[in-house]
Motif scaffolding. Structure first.
Motif, PDB file in Angstrom:
ATOM      1  N   TYR A  29       0.836  -1.259   0.084  1.00  0.00           N
ATOM      2  CA  TYR A  29       0.212  -0.020  -0.294  1.00  0.00           C
ATOM      3  C   TYR A  29       0.591   1.380   0.197  1.00  0.00           C
ATOM      4  O   TYR A  29       2.014   1.154   0.469  1.00  0.00           O
ATOM      5  N   ASN A  75       1.245   5.603   1.606  1.00  0.00           N
ATOM      6  CA  ASN A  75       0.867   6.702   1.995  1.00  0.00           C
ATOM      7  C   ASN A  75       0.672   7.638   1.615  1.00  0.00           C
ATOM      8  O   ASN A  75       1.990   8.399   1.102  1.00  0.00           O
ATOM      9  N   LYS A 118      -4.810   4.664   8.449  1.00  0.00           N
ATOM     10  CA  LYS A 118      -3.492   3.627   8.055  1.00  0.00           C
ATOM     11  C   LYS A 118      -4.099   2.468   8.415  1.00  0.00           C
ATOM     12  O   LYS A 118      -3.568   1.263   7.686  1.00  0.00           O
ATOM     13  N   ILE A 139      -6.142  -0.063   5.960  1.00  0.00           N
ATOM     14  CA  ILE A 139      -5.064   0.274   4.164  1.00  0.00           C
ATOM     15  C   ILE A 139      -4.483  -0.933   4.229  1.00  0.00           C
ATOM     16  O   ILE A 139      -3.872  -2.139   4.010  1.00  0.00           O
ATOM     17  N   SER A 140      -3.576  -0.928   6.162  1.00  0.00           N
ATOM     18  CA  SER A 140      -2.918  -2.625   6.087  1.00  0.00           C
ATOM     19  C   SER A 140      -3.103  -3.584   5.931  1.00  0.00           C
ATOM     20  O   SER A 140      -2.767  -4.445   5.800  1.00  0.00           O
ATOM     21  N   SER A 158      -4.416  -4.789   2.409  1.00  0.00           N
ATOM     22  CA  SER A 158      -3.076  -4.918   1.288  1.00  0.00           C
ATOM     23  C   SER A 158      -2.095  -6.153   1.879  1.00  0.00           C
ATOM     24  O   SER A 158      -2.203  -7.003   0.960  1.00  0.00           O
ATOM     25  N   ILE A 209      -5.223  -1.591  -5.634  1.00  0.00           N
ATOM     26  CA  ILE A 209      -4.599  -0.342  -5.540  1.00  0.00           C
ATOM     27  C   ILE A 209      -4.688   0.194  -3.916  1.00  0.00           C
ATOM     28  O   ILE A 209      -6.118   0.185  -4.238  1.00  0.00           O
ATOM     29  N   TRP A 210      -4.204  -0.016  -3.080  1.00  0.00           N
ATOM     30  CA  TRP A 210      -4.501   0.208  -1.634  1.00  0.00           C
ATOM     31  C   TRP A 210      -3.844   1.963  -0.605  1.00  0.00           C
ATOM     32  O   TRP A 210      -2.795   1.567  -1.268  1.00  0.00           O
ATOM     33  N   CYS A 211      -4.486   2.672  -0.547  1.00  0.00           N
ATOM     34  CA  CYS A 211      -3.730   3.934  -0.201  1.00  0.00           C
ATOM     35  C   CYS A 211      -4.771   4.691   0.882  1.00  0.00           C
ATOM     36  O   CYS A 211      -5.827   4.604   0.681  1.00  0.00           O
TER      37      CYS A 211
END
Length: 285
Positions: free
Chosen positions: A23, A25, A111, A114-115, A118, A143-145
């Motif tokens: 991912y 940030n 965060k 998302i962590s 992913s 896609i992870w953001c």
């Protein structure tokens, strides 16, 4: 932006590191949030047990009606994706009914969510490759953001569909990110959503009587409302699942530990899940 080693680098040399599990940030500063690892782990477990499955199936059906069930190359943004289970499930259903890949992009300001998304994506990909007869196109293209919904780090008209499920919306950004006649699918809770917990946590005060009328009115002002789907169902949760549901629901914030423990001590409880699924089209103006 381009990939350079393990970073994304823009033309002005701004650099964003790609984390170990893939991912990125994209926040310029840290945002404090009450959505922590425990909450997202609980949500992931509840999702894995199938409690969101009827809602997810209805969201997929809404997308299929809007864009066509066999569309290929769909670009889809999940705005406020949490730990990513819904986006992944929708992508799998789309792949089952079409012959090409669909790009899924999940963003969240938290965060930890998302962590987790992913990490699960890496595990799912490895598991898929271990299956007999694995084909490359069966892997999800995601896609992870970590990103701010109010300032999405994507170009204008980047997506065909935006998902906004049980999450705040930013309609100005949604309008910018969609092309003319593209679609927004928003899921909001109805008045019976988790009504059993509302009654136990707040007794008969206003907080256990939920209304989404203001949310619906705002949606109609920003997007052309094409359809509304209502879905309500009940599940019986055991003690472990009740704890996970409470841990993932902001509904419990501010409730005393004693009251929460009383609910968790129940061997089982029937819980109502109640949603409206709004399908809107970007206005042509």
């Amino acid at each position: 932006m381009r990939v350079q080693s393990r970073s994304l680098v823009c033309g002005k040399r701004h650099s964003f590191d790609i984390a170990k599990h893939g991912y990125v940030n994209l926040l310029s500063r840290t945002h404090a949030t009450k959505y922590d690892k425990q909450l997202f782990t609980a949500r992931s477990a509840i999702s894995a047990d199938g409690f969101f499955a009827p809602m997810i199936e209805a969201v997929y059906a809404a997308i299929a009606r809007a864009v066509g069930p066999t569309v290929n190359g769909l670009k889809m943004l999940d705005a406020g994706c949490g730990e990513g289970s819904l986006l992944s499930d929708i992508q799998r259903r789309l792949m089952e009914h079409s012959h090409g890949k669909h790009l899924g992009v999940g963003i969240d300001i938290a965060k930890e969510g998302i962590s987790l998304a992913s990490r699960r994506g890496v595990r799912d990909s490895a598991a898929s490759r271990a299956l007999k007869g694995y084909r490359d196109h069966e892997a999800l293209d995601t896609i992870w953001c970590v990103a701010d919904l109010a300032n999405c780090p994507f170009a204008n008209q980047s997506f065909d569909v935006i998902l906004n499920v049980l999450s705040p919306a930013n309609y100005t950004e949604f309008q910018r990110l969609l092309e003319k006649d593209d679609f927004l699918v928003k899921v909001v809770p109805n008045h019976a959503y988790l009504q059993q917990l509302r009654g136990l946590f707040y007794n008969q005060v206003d907080k256990n009587v939920y209304s989404n009328e203001q949310t619906l009115a705002l949606f109609r002002r920003q997007f052309e409302l094409l359809d509304v789907q209502y879905i309500q169902y009940e599940y019986v949760l055991n003690r472990r699942q009740l704890r996970q549901l409470i841990e993932m629901a902001p509904l419990a914030w501010g409730v005393s530990k004693e009251r929460i423990q009383e609910v968790i001590d129940c061997d089982q409880m029937k819980i109502t899940f109640d949603y409206s699924i709004l399908i809107g089209k970007k206005n042509s103006q």
